[in-house]
Enzyme design. Structure first.
Site, PDB file in Angstrom:
ATOM      1  N   THR A 276       0.861  -1.200   0.000  1.00 19.66           N
ATOM      2  CA  THR A 276       0.000   0.000   0.000  1.00 19.66           C
ATOM      3  C   THR A 276       0.889   1.238   0.000  1.00 19.66           C
ATOM      4  O   THR A 276       2.021   1.189   0.470  1.00 19.66           O
ATOM      5  CB  THR A 276      -0.852   0.127   1.283  1.00 19.66           C
ATOM      6  N   ASP A 277       0.345   2.350  -0.474  1.00 19.03           N
ATOM      7  CA  ASP A 277       1.018   3.608  -0.179  1.00 19.03           C
ATOM      8  C   ASP A 277       0.825   3.850   1.322  1.00 19.03           C
ATOM      9  O   ASP A 277      -0.049   3.245   1.955  1.00 19.03           O
ATOM     10  CB  ASP A 277       0.451   4.769  -1.009  1.00 19.03           C
ATOM     11  N   TRP A 278       1.650   4.723   1.860  1.00 23.37           N
ATOM     12  CA  TRP A 278       1.719   4.899   3.315  1.00 23.37           C
ATOM     13  C   TRP A 278       0.397   5.422   3.896  1.00 23.37           C
ATOM     14  O   TRP A 278      -0.040   6.518   3.573  1.00 23.37           O
ATOM     15  CB  TRP A 278       2.879   5.833   3.642  1.00 23.37           C
TER      16      TRP A 278
END
Ligand code: BGC
Length: 765
Positions: A276-278
Site C-alpha cells: 500500500t502507499d503509506w
C-alpha cells in the site's frame, strides 16, 4: 543436515534463528515457503503482512515515510520473525535517488545519496539506456546503504500541469512513461534490490489525495492510466507495486480486487507483491482480500480489524496465506535475507558524473533566436535568485539528502565564464538575508520562491554595457500533499515578468542576447513572455550537478537533445482537464471526473486542432538532422511490420536526435486520437555528416484501441499512417499500410466500471 545448514547458509537467518540440531521450526530459505507459512501463528501472520510502524512526532501525529531502525530515514521496515528465520526488510524512497537521513545520532560520518535528475528531467532525455544506467547507480546506493526496496519509480500520468508530484513522474504519454519506468526498474534491480512502481493507479493529483475518487472511463483507464504500468510489468518485472491512495470509480485502489488481482495478476501475470502507499485506504481486510500483500507502514488497529474479518468470514485464512507466501518470496530475494554486507560507501563520485550527464541530456532547448546559444561571450550577467541557489529536485518523499547542489554561478565559472561580480554580491546578500532556513531534511511542504530583486533601468543598462549576455533563472519547487497554484506557480509572477522584460530591453538595446533558464519541476507558462527573450532552456530540476549540467548546455559542451514529455499549452485554460481539475465540489473535492477521456496532452491538442506553445516531443538542437529512406517491410499488415529509416546529421556540430514514430489509426468503430506515439529511439552522438539507421517493429497490439463494449483491444481494419518526425507536430516522413481484417489482440475482463455516466469529450468522426 541441520549442522550443515547452520554453518553454510544465510548469515542473517543464522543470526536470527535458534540454530540447534533439535530445532524443528521451519526456517525461511531452508524449508519451503508453504512450510514456513504453515508454521506461523496467527499473530505472526498478522505481523508479516504489515510494516513495523512509524514513529510519531510529538507522541501523536505520524511522520509519513521516515523511520528509525537499521537505515535511519528509510520510509518503512517490515516485521521480522526471528523464530522462522525471517528478517526485517527496509524500504526507502524514492524516484530521484535514495532518501535516507544523511546524519545519524552519535555518528560523525555522513550518509549522503546522489540527487539524480527528477523523473521529468530523466524522461526528457528520451534515452532509455541512459535512464537504465541511472537506475543502476541508484540501485547501487540502495544496496550499499543496506536498503532492500527502493520506492520508485513514480509513474503516474502528467494529466494536468498543476499536479503537485508531476516532477516525480515522466510524461503525459503512457508509452514514454512505461518505457522509462521499465528502464529504471531494470537498472535498479540489476543490483539485486527491489523497486516499487507507484502509484497504481490513476493517482494524478495531490488535492485530497487520500480519498479523492478518480472517475474514469474504462477506455481511458486502460489506454492512458494503466498502460504504463502494464508496460513496466511486462518489460521489467518490478519486485513490488505500490497501490495508490485514491479511489478509482468508487473503490480505493488499495482495496480494489479488479485492479490488484484481476488486472495486475490475472491479466498481466504479475508475480511480485503489492504494497500500500503509506496509510492508504480504510478497509484493511478489504486490502488483504484484494491482493494488497503488505500494508505499509503498519498501523496499530490493522491487526484487530483483520482478525475481526477472519472471524466473521469476510476474509479467509487462505487469502491471508496467499499474500504471506508472496511476501516471503520477496524476502528470500532481498539482500538482507542473503546477509549482504553493505559498505555504506557507494561511489558517489562516479554517480555524480552520471547525474551530470543525464541532467545535461534532459535539458530542452525551447527557443534559440539568432543562435543566441551556445553563448558567444564570456562575460555574463547572471540574474534571478535561483541562479545562485539552483533547485536540484522536489520536496516530499521524492527529495534526496545529497551532499551539495552545484549552483549556476559555480557551473558557469567552472566552464570559464566571468560572472558580473557586483550582481553576484547583490544576489548572494539578498538570498542570505531572505533565507528562512527551512531547508530541513524530509520537509514535504512546497517552497515559495523568493521575490525577485528589481533593478532600475539604469542599473540594467549598466549591466548590459558590462556584459555580453544575460541569463535569468526562474525557479519552482513543490512538495507533496497539495497541487500547484495557477496564479503564483504555473504563471510567472509580476516581479519575474518585469525582471525578464526590463533586462531584455536593456540588453537588446545593445544587441546582446537574453536567455531564460527554467529550473522547474513541471510545466510553467512560457507563452506570455517568450517573445521577450532570445533563448529558453528548460533545465528541469536536474539533480545535484545542476549548475554544471546547465553550463554544459549553455556553453555547447553538450548539444541539447532533450524533448518535451508533456505539452506546454498557450494558456492554462487550454489544458483538457483544466475545467474539472482538481475536482468537485471546489472547496474540498470528493471526486475528479476524467471528462477528457483518452484525450490527454497531445492526444487532445492534435485531435481537437488546438494551438500550443510547444508541443509534446519538441526540442531544438545546435545542429540539424535529416530523415530519409523510410522503408516498411510490407504495405499490408500481417502480424508485424519492420520500419527502418536513416537519420543524418546535416549540421556543423555533433548531436543526438530523438526519432519519434506516431501512428494515425482509422476511426472505424471508435474515435481515435489523430496521432499516438508508438515507438521512439534516440540516436547515438552523430558527428556532422554521419548517418545512423534506425529500425522499429510494429506489432498488432500497437494498432489496437480499447473497445469498452467488447472489453477487448481491437485493431480496426483500414488504412494506417506511420508518421515519423521530431515532435508530435513535426512529421518529416510518413507511409501508409493497410489492415485488411480486424484483429482482436486481447480480450480482458469487464472491470473498473464507473458507477456513473461520464460525459467525455469526443472529436467528430
Ligand atoms: C508517498 C509515497 C512514498 C511513501 C513513503 C507516501 O506519502 O505517496 O510515494 O513512497 O509516502 O515515504
Amino acid at each position: 543436515m541441520k549442522e550443515i545448514w547452520c554453518w553454510g547458509i544465510g548469515v542473517t537467518a543464522l543470526l536470527l534463528s535458534a540454530c540447534s540440531p533439535k530445532n524443528t521450526v521451519p526456517q525461511l530459505g531452508k524449508e519451503s515457503i508453504t512450510d514456513v507459512v504453515n508454521a506461523m501463528t496467527l499473530d505472526e501472520k498478522l505481523d508479516i503482512i504489515r510494516g513495523a510502524g512509524m514513529p510519531t512526532a510529538n507522541g501523536d501525529a505520524p511522520v509519513v515515510g521516515h523511520v528509525a531502525g537499521k537505515v535511519p530515514g528509510a520510509a518503512g521496515n517490515t516485521n521480522p520473525i526471528p523464530r522462522l528465520g525471517i528478517p526485517a526488510l527496509s524500504l526507502a524512497d524514492g524516484p530521484a535517488g535514495l532518501r535516507i537521513d544523511s546524519e545519524r545520532e552519535n555518528d560523525s560520518k555522513r550518509y549522503y545519496a546522489t540527487a539524480f535528475p527528477t523523473g521529468t528531467s530523466l524522461a526528457s532525455t528520451w534515452n532509455t539506456e541512459l535512464v537504465e544506467q541511472v537506475g543502476q547507480a541508484m540501485g547501487n546506493e540502495v544496496h550499499e546503504y543496506g536498503v532492500d526496496v527502493l520506492l520508485a519509480p513514480g509513474m503516474n500520468i502528467q494529466r494536468n500541469p498543476l499536479g503537485g508530484r508531476n516532477f516525480e513522474y515522466y510524461s503525459e504519454d503512457p508509452l514514454l512513461t512505461g518505457k522509462m519506468a521499465a528502464a529504471m526498474v531494470n537498472g535498479v534491480q540489476s543490483n539485486g534490490v527491489g523497486t516499487s512502481i507507484k502509484h497504481f493507479a490513476v493517482n494524478d493529483q495531490e488535492t485530497v489525495r487520500y480519498h479523492i475518487d478518480a472517475v474514469v472511463s474504462q477506455r481511458a483507464a486502460r489506454e492512458i492510466y494503466l498502460k504504463p504500468f502494464e508496460i513496466a510489468i511486462r518489460e521489467s518485472d518490478p519486485w513490488t507495486v505500490m497501490s495508490a491512495y485514491n479511489k478509482i470509480n468508487g473503490t480505493y485502489a488499495s482495496e480494489s480486487y479488479d485492479l490488484l488481482t484481476t488486472i495486475l495478476r490475472d491479466e498481466w501475470g504479475y508475480q511480485g507483491i503489492v504494497v500500500t502507499d503509506w496509510l492508504a485506504g480504510r478497509d484493511y481486510a478489504g486490502q488483504v482480500k484484494a491482493g494488497n500483500d503488505l500494508l505499509m507502514p503498519g498501523r496499530v488497529n490493522e491487526k484487530t480489524k483483520i482478525q475481526e474479518a477472519l472471524s466473521d468470514g469476510r476474509l479467509t485464512e487462505a487469502e491471508l496465506d496467499r499474500n504471506i507466501e508472496r511476501i516471503l518470496n520477496l524476502v528470500t530475494k532481498s539482500p538482507t535475507f542473503k546477509g549482504y554486507k553493505y559498505s555504506d560507501k557507494p561511489d558517489l563520485k562516479a554517480h555524480a558524473s552520471l547525474a551530470r550527464e543525464a541532467a545535461a541530456e534532459g535539458m530542452i532547448l525551447l527557443k534559440n533566436e539568432k543562435e543566441a546559444l551556445p553563448l558567444k561571450t564570456k562575460k555574463l550577467a547572471l540574474l534571478g535568485n535561483t541562479s545562485y541557489k539552483l533547485i536540484e529536485g522536489g520536496k516530499g518523499s521524492g527529495q534526496v539528502n545529497n551532499a551539495y547542489t552545484i549552483s549556476l554561478l559555480q557551473g558557469m565559472e567552472e566552464a570559464g565564464y566571468i560572472v558580473d561580480a557586483d550582481l553576484q554580491k547583490k544576489y548572494q546578500d539578498y538570498i542570505t538575508s531572505a533565507s528562512t532556513g527551512d531547508d530541513a531534511e524530509q520537509s514535504f511542504a512546497a517552497v515559495k520562491p523568493l521575490d525577485e530583486i528589481q533593478f532600475d533601468q539604469s542599473e540594467l543598462d549598466e549591466l548590459a554595457n558590462e556584459n555580453g549576455a544575460a541569463i535569468i533563472t526562474i525557479g519552482r519547487q513543490v512538495g507533496e500533499g497539495s497541487d500547484r497554484d495557477i496564479e503564483t506557480d504555473y504563471y510567472l509572477v509580476p516581479d519575474e515578468l518585469s525582471l525578464i522584460k526590463n533586462t531584455a530591453e536593456a540588453f537588446h538595446a545593445k544587441g546582446k542576447p537574453v536567455v531564460v533558464v527554467l529550473n522547474i519541476g513541471a510545466a510553467v507558462d512560457v507563452a506570455s513572455w517568450r517573445d521577450d527573450v532570445d533563448g529558453i532552456i528548460v533545465a528541469w530540476q536536474p539533480g545535484q550537478e545542476a549548475g554544471y549540467a546547465i553550463a554544459d548546455a549553455v556553453s555547447g559542451k553538450v548539444n541539447p537533445s532533450g524533448r518535451l514529455t508533456s505539452t506546454l499549452s498557450l494558456r492554462y485554460e487550454d489544458v483538457p482537464s483544466a475545467s474539472h481539475f482538481p475536482g468537485t465540489p471546489a472547496r474540498r473535492p470528493k471526486q475528479t471526473i476524467y471528462n477528457e477521456g483518452i484525450y490527454v496532452g497531445y492526444r487532445y491538442y492534435n485531435t481537437f486542432n488546438k494551438p500550443v506553445a510547444y508541443e509534446f516531443g519538441y526540442g531544438l538542437s545546435y545542429t540539424t538532422f535529416q530523415f530519409s529512406d523510410l522503408e516498411i517491410s510490407s504495405e499490408t499488415f500481417d502480424d508485424e511490420l519492420t520500419v527502418t529509416l536513416d537519420v543524418t546529421n546535416t549540421g556543423e556540430l555533433a548531436g543526438k536526435e530523438v526519432v519519434q514514430l506516431y501512428l494515425a489509426a482509422p476511426a472505424e468503430t471508435m474515435d481515435k486520437p489523430l496521432e499516438e506515439l508508438k515507438a521512439f529511439k534516440k540516436t547515438k552522438l552523430l558527428k556532422p555528416g554521419k548517418t545512423q539507421t534506425i529500425s522499429f517493429s510494429i506489432k498488432a497490439s500497437d494498432l489496437a484501441s480499447f473497445n469498452t463494449d467488447r472489453s477487448a483491444w481491437v485493431a480496426d481494419p483500414g488504412i494506417y499512417t506511420l508518421k515519423i518526425g521530431t515532435s508530435s507536430r513535426k512529421f518529416d516522413i510518413s507511409k501508409t499500410f493497410t489492415l485488411e481484417n480486424e484483429i482482436v489482440t486481447e480480450e480482458v475482463h469487464q472491470v473498473l466500471m464507473p458507477q456513473e455516466t461520464i460525459t467525455e469529450i469526443t472529436p467528430k468522426l
